[in-house]
Design a protein around this motif. Sequence first.
Motif, PDB file in Angstrom:
ATOM      1  N   THR A  46      -7.561   0.872  -6.454  1.00 34.40           N
ATOM      2  CA  THR A  46      -8.825   1.598  -6.602  1.00 34.40           C
ATOM      3  C   THR A  46      -8.810   2.525  -7.816  1.00 34.40           C
ATOM      4  O   THR A  46      -9.643   3.422  -7.923  1.00 34.40           O
ATOM      5  N   LYS A  48      -5.965   4.348  -8.868  1.00 34.57           N
ATOM      6  CA  LYS A  48      -4.992   5.443  -8.776  1.00 34.57           C
ATOM      7  C   LYS A  48      -3.884   5.252  -9.821  1.00 34.57           C
ATOM      8  O   LYS A  48      -3.529   4.126 -10.155  1.00 34.57           O
ATOM      9  N   THR A  49      -3.339   6.351 -10.294  1.00 36.02           N
ATOM     10  CA  THR A  49      -2.273   6.332 -11.300  1.00 36.02           C
ATOM     11  C   THR A  49      -1.160   7.289 -10.884  1.00 36.02           C
ATOM     12  O   THR A  49      -1.430   8.381 -10.375  1.00 36.02           O
ATOM     13  N   ASP A  73      -3.148   1.574  -3.742  1.00 41.38           N
ATOM     14  CA  ASP A  73      -3.270   2.709  -2.824  1.00 41.38           C
ATOM     15  C   ASP A  73      -2.067   2.803  -1.892  1.00 41.38           C
ATOM     16  O   ASP A  73      -1.627   3.907  -1.528  1.00 41.38           O
ATOM     17  N   ALA A  92       0.717   4.330  -3.909  1.00 40.22           N
ATOM     18  CA  ALA A  92       0.392   5.744  -4.139  1.00 40.22           C
ATOM     19  C   ALA A  92       0.724   6.571  -2.912  1.00 40.22           C
ATOM     20  O   ALA A  92       1.300   7.666  -3.012  1.00 40.22           O
ATOM     21  N   ILE A 109       0.023  11.993  -8.568  1.00 41.88           N
ATOM     22  CA  ILE A 109      -0.793  10.852  -8.161  1.00 41.88           C
ATOM     23  C   ILE A 109      -2.264  11.222  -8.370  1.00 41.88           C
ATOM     24  O   ILE A 109      -2.742  12.207  -7.779  1.00 41.88           O
ATOM     25  N   SER A 110      -2.955  10.463  -9.184  1.00 40.36           N
ATOM     26  CA  SER A 110      -4.361  10.764  -9.445  1.00 40.36           C
ATOM     27  C   SER A 110      -5.238  10.287  -8.290  1.00 40.36           C
ATOM     28  O   SER A 110      -4.825   9.484  -7.457  1.00 40.36           O
ATOM     29  N   GLU A 111      -6.446  10.785  -8.269  1.00 43.00           N
ATOM     30  CA  GLU A 111      -7.442  10.289  -7.313  1.00 43.00           C
ATOM     31  C   GLU A 111      -7.921   8.902  -7.760  1.00 43.00           C
ATOM     32  O   GLU A 111      -7.705   8.485  -8.902  1.00 43.00           O
ATOM     33  N   SER A 112      -8.588   8.198  -6.874  1.00 39.50           N
ATOM     34  CA  SER A 112      -9.153   6.895  -7.221  1.00 39.50           C
ATOM     35  C   SER A 112     -10.270   7.066  -8.239  1.00 39.50           C
ATOM     36  O   SER A 112     -11.132   7.947  -8.094  1.00 39.50           O
ATOM     37  N   THR A 113     -10.241   6.256  -9.283  1.00 41.15           N
ATOM     38  CA  THR A 113     -11.335   6.246 -10.253  1.00 41.15           C
ATOM     39  C   THR A 113     -12.318   5.115  -9.962  1.00 41.15           C
ATOM     40  O   THR A 113     -13.428   5.119 -10.463  1.00 41.15           O
ATOM     41  N   TYR A 167     -10.364  -0.263 -12.339  1.00 43.63           N
ATOM     42  CA  TYR A 167      -9.006  -0.778 -12.526  1.00 43.63           C
ATOM     43  C   TYR A 167      -9.069  -2.028 -13.386  1.00 43.63           C
ATOM     44  O   TYR A 167      -9.862  -2.936 -13.122  1.00 43.63           O
TER      45      TYR A 167
END
Length: 322
Positions: free
Chosen positions: A262, A264-265, A293, A296, A309-313, A316
């Motif tokens: 989704t 995430k990085t 996910d 993550a 851990i970033s939020e979902s952008t 992708y």
Amino acid sequence: MSYQEATNELYRKAAIDPDVGLCCTTNPIWQLPGLDIPLIMQEMNYGCGSTVNPGDLANNPKILYVGAGGGMELLQFAYFNRNEGGVIGLDILDEMLEASRKNFVEAEKLNPWFKSSFVDLRKGDALDLPVEDNSIDVAAQNCVFNIFKADDLKKALSEMYRVLKPGGRLVMSDPVCEQEMSEDLRSDDRLRAACLSGAIPLKDYIKMITDVGFGTIEIRAKRAYRVLSPRHYNTNELIYLESVEVCAIKDPMPSDGPCVFTGKTAIYYGEEELFDDGKGHTLLLNQPLAVCDKTAGALASLGRDDIFISESTYHYDGGGCC
């Protein structure tokens, strides 16, 4: 009148008399070198995103597109497979198939490379595809499956899974909605046919896809789509709909569940040159890595103070951990 009958009535009219304002019409019209899309195809652009991604279309893949519409995405797919019958275009309506045939004649005039024979137009139902098992590299649908109710959606997804080769890709664009809709909205067959009241939450949409066996899911785009306001619809609150572009890959299902990307990085910023979690994921110092996910969550559960851990952008584009 059932929702299937309402849908057929709506799109039969749209095939005969193109309706620029009909339901979706937010599909981006990608400009590719040497591709000129006829105006009539743009006017019949009944999609809510795009299913045409050059990254999916190398080496002349065999392509299936369900819901031929005015033929725009069929023309775009044929740009990547210029072989006789390299693209199969399926529609349940004779009127829509005839519209595509006429529009292909116009496309031939504008595009010297294009032949109508590149597209094999077939009459058929998404719930019973007239296509052989394991024969398709890339299958696609744009703003069709959101119309289906749950049992029919499962059938349609299962049929796509059946016809795809191992490793094949199902690329879709549909509206989603995180808010509850009233039963009056949900049961309005005309609103469902217009791609409004059939939208479900993204997590439920993804679960429907993985439940039929797809092991990898990529959320490639998410954008504003529509609002249903109390001024015009039977609702007490403003309901916000988004369109989502998804690629589902016919990979084996991992033992611990599907990989869902989704956007995430993970970024490692510790003292060493890299971090290896011992499960196939290596994070280089200060180099972002796209992660599903599931990964993550696993990394976050380690409780380390040197992994971000970033939020979902919900955007992708590949290159991830799995």
